[in-house]
Design a protein around this motif. Structure first.
Motif: not given
Length: 517
Positions: A179-206
């Motif tokens: 029942e505890d409310e999840a704590v949302m990171d205020p920096a998520w707007s930037h962190l999400q793009i960094v995670y997306e970059l890491l994911l795409k970098f690992i997945q990239s065939p290059e």
């Protein structure tokens, strides 16, 4: 003369080496836009990064504080200047521009105050999105200098000290984790793009795995696993996808990743009983277990016995039980001989006073039994149905009801039918007690239905069990009457002696009778 020639050649070789490792001062100054005063900071790229437990470091493993990686207030606002778009520069300059953008994104802003560095934060977001597009659309292999700068920028943004609310000050039983409310990171707007970059970098065939593992190394993976304790569920979801991709791409890291996750589980089970990412880690493992080759290695069987089964012990099991149940069922489906081990392990950690947890255990037990073969079922059916008999008589109607629902499963009902001569005597008294005494009408009706199944299938066995049940009831009644008789005689003797003030002495015959009762 010869010394001068050899000296020149030596200098030339070292310059070539610096150039190919991405550390030539002139190249870095041109790429990063840094002056001579900043050259010491830019030269950190001359050695591969080591992501240690104390922070981002290079070469020697000592922590390096880069003053340009973090900013407070407007201290570095003047240095955070926009860079041209990739489409505005020729192809020959795009790689240099990429590295400049990556260096710029190493600056981390304070998001706890939304009024600080608004323009710079927006500029960084746009730059990160451009980098993601560049990585996705890449058509040639990434060189080492690019891999170095990408992992350095990702490390600067993601690897941080997680700030959790003071839950450890509370008693665990005093609040409901679900029942505890999840704590949302205020920096998520930037962190999400960094995670997306890491994911795409690992997945990239290059991305060449052999080259990339110099930077996505053991230390990098350990720091990534540390962030699984993040309070933000969005971050844990990205971490789950990222670690799964790393496990798939870097085959050499697979045993290391499994061992590192195992260590997190050990600490959670036996020390803290607090970790936010257990469900996500189990979800990764569920997919990994699904891909195990047969026959199963001894290492995997030990993981089941020493880690997965003890994960039933913590009080907060409800947060990850679905993923845990799936992982364990995968093992039983892979190797049916493990069913006996799993069921006995489940009985070992069976809850006594937690009805909600008991209902979860019964649900998991049904899934395991559904994958159990008759030979393995016979090995554990006696202790199993002793436990089920206790559940049938539970005063919590959901526990009793869930136990009776086991007979609705065709496979389980077939296993019970094949072994009814052993099982019915174990549970007969529990069923009879439910029919006579249980307060819940649904439980009474279900108990009657189960009794009818047994009586219709094997009436002789049912009658024999009923006869023994009635005999036991008669013996219990006789035993109770003897107890009452002894207590009554003791009370009479005590009351007779009470008025005279004499000590009450028990005759040997009465004492023997009392002890026998």
């Amino acid at each position: 003369m010869m010394k001068q020639i050899f000296g020149r050649r030596k200098n030339a070789k070292s310059a070539d080496k610096d150039f190919f490792s991405g550390t030539s001062p002139s190249v870095l100054d041109q790429v990063s836009g840094l002056g001579v005063a900043d050259r010491a900071t830019s030269n950190l790229g001359s050695q591969p990064p080591i992501i240690s437990s104390t922070g981002l470091s290079y070469g020697s493993g000592n922590r390096v504080e880069n003053p340009n990686t973090r900013t407070n207030g407007n201290l570095y606002s003047s240095s955070f200047q926009p860079l041209p778009s990739f489409k505005d520069v020729p192809n020959s300059e795009k790689q240099n521009l990429l590295i400049r953008k990556l260096k710029l994104c190493c600056i981390v802003f304070d998001f706890t105050d939304p009024t600080k560095n608004i323009q710079e934060k927006e500029m960084k977001s746009q730059t990160l999105l451009e980098i993601v597009d560049y990585v996705v659309s890449a058509t040639v292999k990434f060189p080492e200098i690019v891999m170095l700068e990408i992992t350095r920028m990702i490390s600067a943004n993601l690897f941080r000290t997680l700030i959790s609310p003071p839950r450890e000050k509370k008693v665990l039983q005093a609040f409901d984790l679900e029942e505890d409310e999840a704590v949302m990171d205020p920096a998520w707007s930037h962190l999400q793009i960094v995670y997306e970059l890491l994911l795409k970098f690992i997945q990239s065939p290059e991305t060449d795995a052999k080259l990339a593992k110099r930077y996505i190394d053991h230390s990098f993976i350990l720091r990534l696993l540390d962030i699984f304790d993040s309070e933000d569920p969005r971050e844990r979801e990205y971490l789950k996808m990222t670690l799964h991709r790393i496990y798939g791409k870097f085959m050499v890291y697979r045993p290391f990743i499994r061992k590192a996750i195992n260590n997190i589980f050990y600490q959670f089970i036996y020390e803290t009983e607090k970790h936010n990412g257990i469900a996500e880690l189990l979800e990764i493992l569920g997919s990994i277990i699904n891909g195990f080759a047969l026959p199963l290695k001894e290492e995997h069987k030990l993981f089941l016995v020493r880690t997965l089964i003890p994960l039933h012990k913590p009080k907060c099991i409800a947060l990850y039980h679905q993923q845990l149940s799936y992982s364990i069922t995968q093992f039983v489906e892979k190797d049916c001989k493990l069913a006996d081990t799993v069921i006995r392990g489940l009985i070992k950690y069976w809850p006594i006073t937690n009805s909600t947890k008991e209902v979860m255990f019964l649900g998991e037990l049904e899934e395991i039994l559904d994958a159990t073969q008759p030979a393995e079922f016979q090995k554990c059916m006696v202790p199993l149905f002793r436990q089920i008999a206790c559940c049938l008589n539970s005063s919590h109607f959901q526990v009793a009801e869930r136990a009776l629902f086991l007979w609705n499963n065709d496979h389980i009902e077939n296993l019970i039918r094949q072994n009814s001569k052993v099982i019915l005597p174990i549970i007969f008294s529990a069923l009879e007690k439910n029919v006579i005494e249980h307060w819940n009408q649904a439980v009474k009706s279900l108990s009657l239905n189960v009794q009818k199944l047994f009586s219709d299938r094997d009436p002789e066995l049912y009658k024999e069990c009923l006869r023994k049940y009635e005999e036991n009831k008669a013996k219990e009644k006789e035993h109770k009457l003897k107890q009452e008789s002894v207590w009554k005689r003791l009370e009479e003797v005590a009351s007779a002696k009470a008025t005279s003030g004499e000590a009450v002495l028990i005759s040997p015959s009465l004492a023997r009778t009392s002890s026998l009762v």
